[in-house]
Design a protein around this motif. Structure first.
Motif, PDB file in Angstrom:
ATOM      1  N   ALA A  80      -5.693  -3.542   7.471  1.00  0.00           N
ATOM      2  CA  ALA A  80      -6.631  -3.578   8.593  1.00  0.00           C
ATOM      3  C   ALA A  80      -6.104  -2.741   9.760  1.00  0.00           C
ATOM      4  O   ALA A  80      -6.878  -2.096  10.479  1.00  0.00           O
ATOM      5  N   ALA A  81      -4.776  -2.710   9.940  1.00  0.00           N
ATOM      6  CA  ALA A  81      -4.167  -1.952  11.037  1.00  0.00           C
ATOM      7  C   ALA A  81      -3.857  -0.520  10.606  1.00  0.00           C
ATOM      8  O   ALA A  81      -3.346   0.263  11.414  1.00  0.00           O
ATOM      9  N   ASP A  82      -4.162  -0.190   9.378  1.00  0.00           N
ATOM     10  CA  ASP A  82      -3.948   1.157   8.838  1.00  0.00           C
ATOM     11  C   ASP A  82      -2.463   1.559   8.886  1.00  0.00           C
ATOM     12  O   ASP A  82      -2.132   2.683   9.258  1.00  0.00           O
ATOM     13  N   LYS A  83      -1.595   0.632   8.486  1.00  0.00           N
ATOM     14  CA  LYS A  83      -0.139   0.874   8.444  1.00  0.00           C
ATOM     15  C   LYS A  83       0.295   0.974   6.976  1.00  0.00           C
ATOM     16  O   LYS A  83       0.767   0.021   6.383  1.00  0.00           O
ATOM     17  N   GLU A  84       0.125   2.149   6.408  1.00  0.00           N
ATOM     18  CA  GLU A  84       0.428   2.336   4.988  1.00  0.00           C
ATOM     19  C   GLU A  84       1.919   2.273   4.681  1.00  0.00           C
ATOM     20  O   GLU A  84       2.309   1.833   3.596  1.00  0.00           O
ATOM     21  N   ASP A  85       2.779   2.686   5.594  1.00  0.00           N
ATOM     22  CA  ASP A  85       4.213   2.640   5.329  1.00  0.00           C
ATOM     23  C   ASP A  85       4.705   1.188   5.222  1.00  0.00           C
ATOM     24  O   ASP A  85       5.525   0.865   4.372  1.00  0.00           O
ATOM     25  N   LEU A  86       4.169   0.307   6.064  1.00  0.00           N
ATOM     26  CA  LEU A  86       4.506  -1.121   5.956  1.00  0.00           C
ATOM     27  C   LEU A  86       3.884  -1.729   4.696  1.00  0.00           C
ATOM     28  O   LEU A  86       4.480  -2.592   4.056  1.00  0.00           O
ATOM     29  N   ALA A  87       2.681  -1.244   4.360  1.00  0.00           N
ATOM     30  CA  ALA A  87       1.982  -1.768   3.192  1.00  0.00           C
ATOM     31  C   ALA A  87       2.762  -1.470   1.911  1.00  0.00           C
ATOM     32  O   ALA A  87       2.817  -2.304   1.000  1.00  0.00           O
ATOM     33  N   ARG A  88       3.382  -0.295   1.818  1.00  0.00           N
ATOM     34  CA  ARG A  88       4.172   0.063   0.633  1.00  0.00           C
ATOM     35  C   ARG A  88       5.332  -0.930   0.434  1.00  0.00           C
ATOM     36  O   ARG A  88       5.593  -1.363  -0.680  1.00  0.00           O
ATOM     37  N   THR A  89       5.997  -1.223   1.514  1.00  0.00           N
ATOM     38  CA  THR A  89       7.110  -2.184   1.424  1.00  0.00           C
ATOM     39  C   THR A  89       6.607  -3.552   0.988  1.00  0.00           C
ATOM     40  O   THR A  89       7.214  -4.205   0.133  1.00  0.00           O
ATOM     41  N   LEU A  90       5.490  -3.982   1.549  1.00  0.00           N
ATOM     42  CA  LEU A  90       4.925  -5.280   1.192  1.00  0.00           C
ATOM     43  C   LEU A  90       4.420  -5.295  -0.251  1.00  0.00           C
ATOM     44  O   LEU A  90       4.558  -6.308  -0.942  1.00  0.00           O
ATOM     45  N   ILE A  91       3.875  -4.184  -0.701  1.00  0.00           N
ATOM     46  CA  ILE A  91       3.413  -4.102  -2.090  1.00  0.00           C
ATOM     47  C   ILE A  91       4.607  -4.211  -3.041  1.00  0.00           C
ATOM     48  O   ILE A  91       4.539  -4.912  -4.056  1.00  0.00           O
TER      49      ILE A  91
END
Length: 165
Positions: A80-91
């Motif tokens: 939702a916040a468009d933070k793909e770099d954080l999303a990769r770590t969470l994935i």
């Protein structure tokens, strides 16, 4: 050749007869019962250890499920916040959690099968133990009767009026 075989068979039979007389069946029976008790105790401890491990795995699975749910919520926030770099770590963390969940589930299934087999074996061994113990008691009673010692029959100790007079 046949004569040698027959003589050898005769000596073996005599030797076995001597061994049968030397061995005391009541002592062997009691030793067998003690060994069965030891085996039962060992199997019961193993069963308790595996049950404890199963409980620990259930707690770990619940913890991993909570972690997985939290990671999914954090991923939604990242997208939702468009933070793909954080999303990769969470994935990556979510995939690790899913793999851990799969391994825990496999271990729980294997442990459940082991517990079932062990419970079955314990039941069978308890039945055999009780049977053997009853046979030993019967054997002891027969030995006492054969030795001329009457088995305890619960002697009547009541005193009648005639006895008092």
């Amino acid at each position: 050749m046949a004569l040698i075989t027959r003589v050898a068979r005769l000596f073996r039979a005599d030797f076995h007869a001597v061994l049968d007389r030397v061995e005391e069946p009541d002592i062997l029976l009691r030793q067998s019962i003690r060994e069965m008790e030891d085996d039962l105790a060992r199997d019961e401890k193993a069963y308790q250890r595996q049950r404890q491990e199963s409980k620990q795995l259930a707690k770990k699975a619940a913890e991993l499920e909570r972690s997985h749910t939290a990671l999914n919520e954090e991923l939604d926030v990242c997208f939702a916040a468009d933070k793909e770099d954080l999303a990769r770590t969470l994935i990556r963390r979510r995939l690790e959690t899913e793999r851990s969940l799969q391994l825990v589930a496999q271990r729980r299934e294997a442990l459940a099968e082991q517990l079932d087999r062990l419970a079955q074996r314990l039941g069978d061994n308890r039945t055999r133990y009780e049977s053997m113990r009853q046979k030993a008691e019967l054997f002891d009673e027969q030995q006492h009767e054969a030795d001329g010692i009457p088995a305890w029959q619960g002697v009547d100790v009541r005193v009648r009026d005639e006895d008092v007079e």
